[in-house]
Write a protein that holds these residues in place. Structure first.
Motif, PDB file in Angstrom:
ATOM      1  N   ALA A  95      -3.031  17.518 -41.311  1.00 18.36           N
ATOM      2  CA  ALA A  95      -4.726  17.487 -39.785  1.00 18.36           C
ATOM      3  C   ALA A  95      -4.244  16.853 -38.729  1.00 18.36           C
ATOM      4  O   ALA A  95      -5.420  17.516 -38.084  1.00 18.36           O
ATOM      5  N   GLN A  96      -4.285  15.920 -38.797  1.00 22.57           N
ATOM      6  CA  GLN A  96      -3.939  15.246 -37.501  1.00 22.57           C
ATOM      7  C   GLN A  96      -3.074  16.610 -36.286  1.00 22.57           C
ATOM      8  O   GLN A  96      -4.000  16.426 -35.235  1.00 22.57           O
ATOM      9  N   ALA A  97      -1.936  16.474 -36.642  1.00 25.73           N
ATOM     10  CA  ALA A  97      -1.417  17.351 -35.984  1.00 25.73           C
ATOM     11  C   ALA A  97      -1.893  18.780 -35.660  1.00 25.73           C
ATOM     12  O   ALA A  97      -1.839  19.733 -34.257  1.00 25.73           O
ATOM     13  N   ARG A  98      -2.441  19.766 -36.441  1.00 24.96           N
ATOM     14  CA  ARG A  98      -3.497  20.503 -36.567  1.00 24.96           C
ATOM     15  C   ARG A  98      -4.523  20.541 -35.370  1.00 24.96           C
ATOM     16  O   ARG A  98      -4.882  20.968 -34.171  1.00 24.96           O
ATOM     17  N   GLU A  99      -5.299  18.763 -35.335  1.00 24.49           N
ATOM     18  CA  GLU A  99      -6.584  18.750 -34.625  1.00 24.49           C
ATOM     19  C   GLU A  99      -5.729  18.559 -33.162  1.00 24.49           C
ATOM     20  O   GLU A  99      -6.373  18.853 -32.344  1.00 24.49           O
ATOM     21  N   GLN A 100      -4.374  18.117 -32.448  1.00 23.57           N
ATOM     22  CA  GLN A 100      -4.348  17.948 -32.283  1.00 23.57           C
ATOM     23  C   GLN A 100      -3.809  19.205 -31.294  1.00 23.57           C
ATOM     24  O   GLN A 100      -3.936  19.251 -30.447  1.00 23.57           O
ATOM     25  N   ARG A 159      -2.886  14.376 -44.578  1.00 24.53           N
ATOM     26  CA  ARG A 159      -3.718  13.445 -43.228  1.00 24.53           C
ATOM     27  C   ARG A 159      -2.637  13.456 -41.640  1.00 24.53           C
ATOM     28  O   ARG A 159      -3.695  14.230 -40.647  1.00 24.53           O
ATOM     29  N   TYR A 160      -1.859  13.630 -41.793  1.00 26.75           N
ATOM     30  CA  TYR A 160      -0.603  14.136 -40.541  1.00 26.75           C
ATOM     31  C   TYR A 160      -0.807  15.049 -40.404  1.00 26.75           C
ATOM     32  O   TYR A 160      -0.537  14.954 -39.167  1.00 26.75           O
ATOM     33  N   ARG A 174      -1.244  10.873 -47.183  1.00 29.85           N
ATOM     34  CA  ARG A 174      -0.693  10.217 -46.122  1.00 29.85           C
ATOM     35  C   ARG A 174       0.282  11.473 -45.271  1.00 29.85           C
ATOM     36  O   ARG A 174      -0.076  11.981 -44.076  1.00 29.85           O
TER      37      ARG A 174
END
Length: 218
Positions: free
Chosen positions: A193-198, A190-191, A187
């Motif tokens: 990676a989501q922050a980097r993508e954003q 994943r969080y 988790r």
């Protein structure tokens, strides 16, 4: 104290039935009868007529809870009330049977209660000793030895089962702990990676906005 039993078979067309219980029924007991009947569900289908997806061949329906938990690695919730535990039943003391005097007078002699006074001295049957023959002594000794062996085997079996259960519970606890730790790490990754993508999308949006502003100034 829970008195369990079961209905053996029906005893008439009006819903009467025969039942057996493991203990004596009291007036304060509440009896629940669970009955089952065969019910055939109606056949139903719901065709999907929407073709708005990009590729109808890859259409997937709602995932069941089992697949969602397996993909997200979410453990099955456990309730303490649903766990098996030992049943402890206290011995029930029933009141002595009391027959009214009027009813005793109407009963036949063999059915009337016989009140016997307590004896201070034991009777002849209680005082006499039973002398066994040598063959009877051997038979009794053999039976006692067999009972001892059976009890010893049952005791060893219970001890081995308790050890296996303890080891199994310990193993399951370790697996659950590892599962929770791994789930936390996944988790977290994943969080991140989501922050980097954003953040990447935000930077691209800012660059596009600055470029459009320069073109408008020119």
């Amino acid at each position: 104290v829970v008195n369990t039993g079961g209905a053996s078979r029906g005893a008439g067309p009006d819903g009467a039935f025969r039942a057996t219980f493991e203990d004596k029924i009291r007036m304060s007991d509440i009896i629940f009868l669970r009955t089952w009947t065969r019910v055939m569900p109606e056949k139903y289908y719901n065709p999907v007529t929407s073709l708005l997806e990009k590729s109808p061949e890859e259409w997937k329906g709602i995932r069941p809870i089992r697949d969602i938990r397996r993909q997200e690695q979410v453990p099955i919730p456990q309730k303490k009330d649903s766990e098996y535990r030992d049943i402890v039943r206290e011995p029930v003391k029933f009141a002595p049977l009391r027959i009214p005097k009027k009813l005793q007078a109407d009963l036949p002699f063999k059915s009337k209660p016989k009140d016997e006074r307590k004896r201070r001295r034991p009777t002849m049957e209680q005082r006499r000793k039973v002398v066994m023959e040598p063959e009877e002594k051997k038979a009794v000794a053999l039976i006692q030895a067999m009972n001892t062996m059976v009890n010893e085997k049952a005791k060893r079996r219970k001890e081995s089962e308790a050890k296996r259960k303890k080891a199994r519970d310990k193993k399951l606890a370790k697996e659950a702990e590892k599962f929770v730790e791994g789930n936390k790490e996944k988790r977290k990754a994943r969080y991140v990676a989501q922050a980097r993508e954003q953040a990447k999308r935000q930077r691209l949006a800012e660059k596009r906005g600055g470029k459009g502003k320069r073109d408008a100034d020119d």
